[in-house]
Scaffold this active site. Structure first.
Site, PDB file in Angstrom:
ATOM      1  N   TYR A 126      81.943  58.596 126.640  1.00 48.05           N
ATOM      2  CA  TYR A 126      82.168  59.554 125.864  1.00 48.05           C
ATOM      3  C   TYR A 126      81.089  59.820 124.851  1.00 48.05           C
ATOM      4  CZ  TYR A 126      85.256  62.035 122.552  1.00 48.05           C
ATOM      5  OH  TYR A 126      85.877  63.049 121.889  1.00 48.05           O
ATOM      6  N   ARG A 128      95.893  57.313 120.051  1.00 46.81           N
ATOM      7  CA  ARG A 128      95.253  57.393 118.820  1.00 46.81           C
ATOM      8  C   ARG A 128      96.086  56.694 117.735  1.00 46.81           C
ATOM      9  NH1 ARG A 128      92.087  63.096 119.894  1.00 46.81           N
ATOM     10  NH2 ARG A 128      93.725  63.272 121.246  1.00 46.81           N
ATOM     11  N   VAL A 138      96.939  57.892 114.647  1.00 54.65           N
ATOM     12  CA  VAL A 138      98.008  58.374 113.675  1.00 54.65           C
ATOM     13  C   VAL A 138      99.246  58.742 114.763  1.00 54.65           C
ATOM     14  CG1 VAL A 138      98.425  60.573 112.362  1.00 54.65           C
ATOM     15  CG2 VAL A 138      96.120  59.391 112.305  1.00 54.65           C
ATOM     16  N   SER A 139      99.180  59.047 116.067  1.00 51.82           N
ATOM     17  CA  SER A 139     100.157  59.201 116.785  1.00 51.82           C
ATOM     18  C   SER A 139     100.932  57.997 116.925  1.00 51.82           C
ATOM     19  CB  SER A 139      99.682  60.109 118.076  1.00 51.82           C
ATOM     20  OG  SER A 139      98.642  59.493 118.653  1.00 51.82           O
ATOM     21  N   ASN A 140     100.087  56.787 117.312  1.00 60.96           N
ATOM     22  CA  ASN A 140     100.514  55.448 117.440  1.00 60.96           C
ATOM     23  C   ASN A 140     101.502  55.000 116.279  1.00 60.96           C
ATOM     24  OD1 ASN A 140      99.651  55.020 119.841  1.00 60.96           O
ATOM     25  ND2 ASN A 140      98.355  53.284 119.298  1.00 60.96           N
ATOM     26  N   THR A 181      90.232  46.958 108.214  1.00 58.19           N
ATOM     27  CA  THR A 181      89.507  47.610 106.878  1.00 58.19           C
ATOM     28  C   THR A 181      88.445  48.572 107.393  1.00 58.19           C
ATOM     29  OG1 THR A 181      87.869  45.607 107.433  1.00 58.19           O
ATOM     30  CG2 THR A 181      89.232  45.358 105.511  1.00 58.19           C
TER      31      THR A 181
HETATM   32  N1  NAD Z   1      91.085  64.910 118.436  1.00 54.62           N
HETATM   33  C1  NAD Z   1      90.032  64.346 117.800  1.00 54.62           C
HETATM   34  O1  NAD Z   1      90.299  63.790 116.927  1.00 54.62           O
HETATM   35  C2  NAD Z   1      88.824  64.753 118.257  1.00 54.62           C
HETATM   36  C3  NAD Z   1      87.523  64.208 117.750  1.00 54.62           C
HETATM   37  C4  NAD Z   1      86.221  64.567 118.160  1.00 54.62           C
HETATM   38  C5  NAD Z   1      85.959  65.430 119.194  1.00 54.62           C
HETATM   39  N2  NAD Z   1      87.174  66.007 119.771  1.00 54.62           N
HETATM   40  C6  NAD Z   1      87.029  66.692 120.968  1.00 54.62           C
HETATM   41  O2  NAD Z   1      87.683  67.951 121.029  1.00 54.62           O
HETATM   42  C7  NAD Z   1      88.321  68.267 122.316  1.00 54.62           C
HETATM   43  C8  NAD Z   1      89.716  68.264 122.489  1.00 54.62           C
HETATM   44  O3  NAD Z   1      90.274  67.143 122.162  1.00 54.62           O
HETATM   45  P1  NAD Z   1      91.945  66.803 121.726  1.00 54.62           P
HETATM   46  O4  NAD Z   1      92.075  65.885 120.832  1.00 54.62           O
HETATM   47  O5  NAD Z   1      92.540  68.062 122.056  1.00 54.62           O
HETATM   48  O6  NAD Z   1      91.975  66.083 123.283  1.00 54.62           O
HETATM   49  P2  NAD Z   1      92.995  66.212 124.558  1.00 54.62           P
HETATM   50  O7  NAD Z   1      92.934  65.030 125.550  1.00 54.62           O
HETATM   51  O8  NAD Z   1      94.542  66.565 123.983  1.00 54.62           O
HETATM   52  O9  NAD Z   1      92.630  67.608 125.117  1.00 54.62           O
HETATM   53  C9  NAD Z   1      91.563  67.645 126.067  1.00 54.62           C
HETATM   54  C10 NAD Z   1      92.006  68.628 127.089  1.00 54.62           C
HETATM   55  O10 NAD Z   1      90.872  68.587 128.279  1.00 54.62           O
HETATM   56  C11 NAD Z   1      91.528  68.519 129.589  1.00 54.62           C
HETATM   57  N3  NAD Z   1      90.511  68.037 130.658  1.00 54.62           N
HETATM   58  C12 NAD Z   1      90.147  66.764 130.529  1.00 54.62           C
HETATM   59  N4  NAD Z   1      89.277  66.614 131.488  1.00 54.62           N
HETATM   60  C13 NAD Z   1      89.076  67.957 132.085  1.00 54.62           C
HETATM   61  C14 NAD Z   1      88.295  68.335 133.367  1.00 54.62           C
HETATM   62  N5  NAD Z   1      87.361  67.666 133.852  1.00 54.62           N
HETATM   63  N6  NAD Z   1      88.619  69.659 133.532  1.00 54.62           N
HETATM   64  C15 NAD Z   1      89.540  70.501 132.845  1.00 54.62           C
HETATM   65  N7  NAD Z   1      90.205  70.019 131.913  1.00 54.62           N
HETATM   66  C16 NAD Z   1      90.214  68.794 131.563  1.00 54.62           C
HETATM   67  C17 NAD Z   1      92.896  67.831 129.390  1.00 54.62           C
HETATM   68  O11 NAD Z   1      93.573  67.816 130.525  1.00 54.62           O
HETATM   69  C18 NAD Z   1      93.143  68.184 128.060  1.00 54.62           C
HETATM   70  O12 NAD Z   1      94.206  69.677 128.173  1.00 54.62           O
HETATM   71  C19 NAD Z   1      87.400  67.065 123.447  1.00 54.62           C
HETATM   72  O13 NAD Z   1      86.381  67.796 123.699  1.00 54.62           O
HETATM   73  C20 NAD Z   1      87.172  66.150 122.295  1.00 54.62           C
HETATM   74  O14 NAD Z   1      86.273  65.402 122.751  1.00 54.62           O
HETATM   75  C21 NAD Z   1      88.510  65.517 119.448  1.00 54.62           C
HETATM   76  O1  UGA Z   2      86.447  61.329 115.485  1.00 51.80           O
HETATM   77  C1  UGA Z   2      85.887  61.141 116.533  1.00 51.80           C
HETATM   78  O2  UGA Z   2      84.890  61.740 116.751  1.00 51.80           O
HETATM   79  C2  UGA Z   2      86.781  60.491 117.556  1.00 51.80           C
HETATM   80  O3  UGA Z   2      87.942  59.930 116.854  1.00 51.80           O
HETATM   81  C3  UGA Z   2      88.803  59.334 117.980  1.00 51.80           C
HETATM   82  O4  UGA Z   2      88.286  57.976 118.170  1.00 51.80           O
HETATM   83  P1  UGA Z   2      88.784  56.642 117.302  1.00 51.80           P
HETATM   84  O5  UGA Z   2      88.603  57.032 116.065  1.00 51.80           O
HETATM   85  O6  UGA Z   2      88.131  55.611 117.812  1.00 51.80           O
HETATM   86  O7  UGA Z   2      90.170  56.837 117.496  1.00 51.80           O
HETATM   87  P2  UGA Z   2      91.429  56.116 117.303  1.00 51.80           P
HETATM   88  O8  UGA Z   2      91.835  55.517 118.765  1.00 51.80           O
HETATM   89  O9  UGA Z   2      92.613  56.777 116.744  1.00 51.80           O
HETATM   90  O10 UGA Z   2      91.066  54.603 116.407  1.00 51.80           O
HETATM   91  C4  UGA Z   2      91.003  55.048 115.241  1.00 51.80           C
HETATM   92  C5  UGA Z   2      90.822  53.352 114.513  1.00 51.80           C
HETATM   93  O11 UGA Z   2      92.221  53.083 114.298  1.00 51.80           O
HETATM   94  C6  UGA Z   2      92.312  51.835 115.075  1.00 51.80           C
HETATM   95  N1  UGA Z   2      93.759  51.631 115.761  1.00 51.80           N
HETATM   96  C7  UGA Z   2      94.074  52.493 117.000  1.00 51.80           C
HETATM   97  C8  UGA Z   2      95.244  52.421 117.457  1.00 51.80           C
HETATM   98  C9  UGA Z   2      96.192  51.395 117.078  1.00 51.80           C
HETATM   99  O12 UGA Z   2      97.484  51.402 117.509  1.00 51.80           O
HETATM  100  N2  UGA Z   2      95.902  50.727 115.707  1.00 51.80           N
HETATM  101  C10 UGA Z   2      94.698  50.846 115.242  1.00 51.80           C
HETATM  102  O13 UGA Z   2      94.498  50.175 114.329  1.00 51.80           O
HETATM  103  C11 UGA Z   2      91.091  51.570 115.838  1.00 51.80           C
HETATM  104  O14 UGA Z   2      90.777  50.358 116.111  1.00 51.80           O
HETATM  105  C12 UGA Z   2      90.252  52.424 115.223  1.00 51.80           C
HETATM  106  O15 UGA Z   2      89.527  51.403 114.264  1.00 51.80           O
HETATM  107  C13 UGA Z   2      89.169  60.058 118.960  1.00 51.80           C
HETATM  108  O16 UGA Z   2      89.932  59.466 119.800  1.00 51.80           O
HETATM  109  C14 UGA Z   2      87.882  60.556 119.719  1.00 51.80           C
HETATM  110  O17 UGA Z   2      88.259  61.741 120.757  1.00 51.80           O
HETATM  111  C15 UGA Z   2      87.019  61.372 118.712  1.00 51.80           C
HETATM  112  O18 UGA Z   2      85.932  61.747 119.285  1.00 51.80           O
END
Ligand code: NAD
Ligand code: UGA
Length: 348
Positions: A176, A217, A219-221, A239
């Site tokens: 990723y 992730r 927040v949703s968890n 922390t």
């Molecule tokens: N939500 C975050 O915190 C976060 C943080 C940093 C970057 N991003 C980026 O933002 C974008 C959207 O993230 P999100 O949180 O909405 O995630 P999400 O998983 O809800 O959405 C991703 C979408 O892409 C589709 N997808 C995955 N692989 C594909 C493929 N090969 N072909 C076509 N469709 C495909 C999935 O089915 C899904 O609908 C991603 O590129 C992610 O890396 C999100």
């Molecule tokens: O902001 C970003 O760039 C990235 O943020 C997230 O990645 P991450 O921060 O690792 O996401 P989480 O899985 O939500 O984890 C956040 C923190 O919560 C912790 N966590 C996760 C899940 C849980 O149930 N409990 C918990 O303490 C993890 O250890 C981590 O430290 C996203 O999932 C990525 O797609 C995104 O690119």
């Protein structure tokens, strides 16, 4: 124009991308702006589509393979004359006539992007190449949703765009974070070599309604766990910090970036920084103070801190987030309660 050797191998000078279709400039035809959103059935993508569809001058085409997204997220637009939904995997070529491409397709939750890491890297690399190829063919502007994960486990705090990051190239998160780093490289090489108009957003943790309940992730968890009365699973040490941006702020930032004059990369995120323990306490306070916190094992290479420096977004896009974590969490709680079928207990 490109300079080629006799055997046609060397291309040193940029060739401009084709100009958009002549219809765009015709006197009597008033075309809508045709916008492609890859990954538009996902969490951020579907909110972006809602916003783009509000403008009657936009036609929106979504392509998605439904790996983590769902048609349900777009059900209000299916059948709308300005909307089209295509089941398509971005690792395959796509031929559509569009003016703008928001390229979001990629699983974002660590448990999903680690599930099939080879597919994740193909999505980031081949998927981005395909979308750049499309942008080049039709002369479209393309925006990539990159990530704060390009900074890895950052040694600079807060992170500004000039920081090159501290990323493990062979770890379980590399599909990723390194995938997105290559995607950024491809964007800039197409820009320099072929004159493609590019935009790169570095998104920091975004949350809000419509996240998959089992997305994994944090927040949703926590919200789902608190509503179900289950312990909140804080991964050790608790922390580690993150900065959480509400999804409507994110969508506003992405559209400003696309419409503006700056290629980026630009950080889009909320600088409010919280430890995972603090987040758990905020969720408890909001939903159920009686649920316990359970410390569980963390996953490898989890970044210890993350906070965006958003000076560029403020100065270049006139953007800053409006919704604080304490305002955003209740909006997400309502949506999760509805989907989980658990209503709020009223204490008199
Ligand atoms: N939500 C975050 O915190 C976060 C943080 C940093 C970057 N991003 C980026 O933002 C974008 C959207 O993230 P999100 O949180 O909405 O995630 P999400 O998983 O809800 O959405 C991703 C979408 O892409 C589709 N997808 C995955 N692989 C594909 C493929 N090969 N072909 C076509 N469709 C495909 C999935 O089915 C899904 O609908 C991603 O590129 C992610 O890396 C999100
Ligand atoms: O902001 C970003 O760039 C990235 O943020 C997230 O990645 P991450 O921060 O690792 O996401 P989480 O899985 O939500 O984890 C956040 C923190 O919560 C912790 N966590 C996760 C899940 C849980 O149930 N409990 C918990 O303490 C993890 O250890 C981590 O430290 C996203 O999932 C990525 O797609 C995104 O690119």
């Amino acid at each position: 124009m490109a300079k080629e050797t006799a055997n046609g191998e060397q291309h040193t000078i940029t060739r401009p991308p084709p100009t958009p279709s002549p219809l765009r400039f015709s006197k009597f035809f008033q075309p809508n702006l045709r916008i492609l959103v890859t990954g538009g059935a996902g969490f951020i993508g579907s909110h972006l589509v809602d916003k783009l569809m509000e403008n009657e001058k936009n036609e929106v085409i979504v392509v998605d393979n439904y790996f983590t997204g769902s048609k349900d997220n777009l059900k209000k637009w299916i059948g709308h004359p300005r909307f089209e939904l295509i089941r398509h995997d971005v690792t395959e070529k796509l031929l559509v006539e569009v003016d703008q491409i928001y390229h979001l397709a990629c699983p974002a939750s660590p448990i999903f992007y680690k599930y099939n890491p080879v597919k994740t890297i193909k999505t980031n690399v081949i998927g981005t190449l395909n979308m750049l190829g499309l942008a080049k063919r039709v002369g479209a502007r393309i925006l990539l949703t990159s990530t704060s994960e390009v900074y890895g486990d950052p040694l600079e705090h807060p992170q500004k765009e000039e920081y090159w990051g501290n990323v493990n190239p062979i770890g379980v998160r590399s599909c990723y974070d390194e995938g997105k780093r290559v995607a950024e490289t491809l964007m800039f090489d197409y820009h320099r070599q072929h004159g493609i108009e590019i935009r790169i957003a570095r998104i920091f943790n975004t949350y809000g309604p419509r996240m998959n309940i089992d997305d994994g992730r944090v927040v949703s968890n926590f919200i789902a766990q608190a509503i179900r009365g289950e312990p909140l699973t804080v991964q050790s040490p608790g922390t580690q910090t993150r900065s959480f941006c509400y999804v409507s702020d994110m969508v506003d930032g992405l559209i400003r970036l696309m419409e503006g004059e700056h290629t980026g990369p630009i950080n889009i995120g909320n600088p409010g920084e919280f430890t995972m323990m603090e987040l758990a306490e905020a969720v408890k306070e909001l939903i159920d103070p009686a649920v316990p916190v359970k410390i569980v094992e963390n996953t490898p290479d989890d970044p210890r801190q993350r906070k965006p420096n958003i000076t560029k977004a403020k100065e270049l896009l006139g953007w800053e987030p409006k919704i604080t974590l304490r305002e955003g969490l209740p909006l997400m709680e309502d949506d999760f309660r509805q989907r989980l079928g658990v209503s709020k207990k009223h204490i008199n």
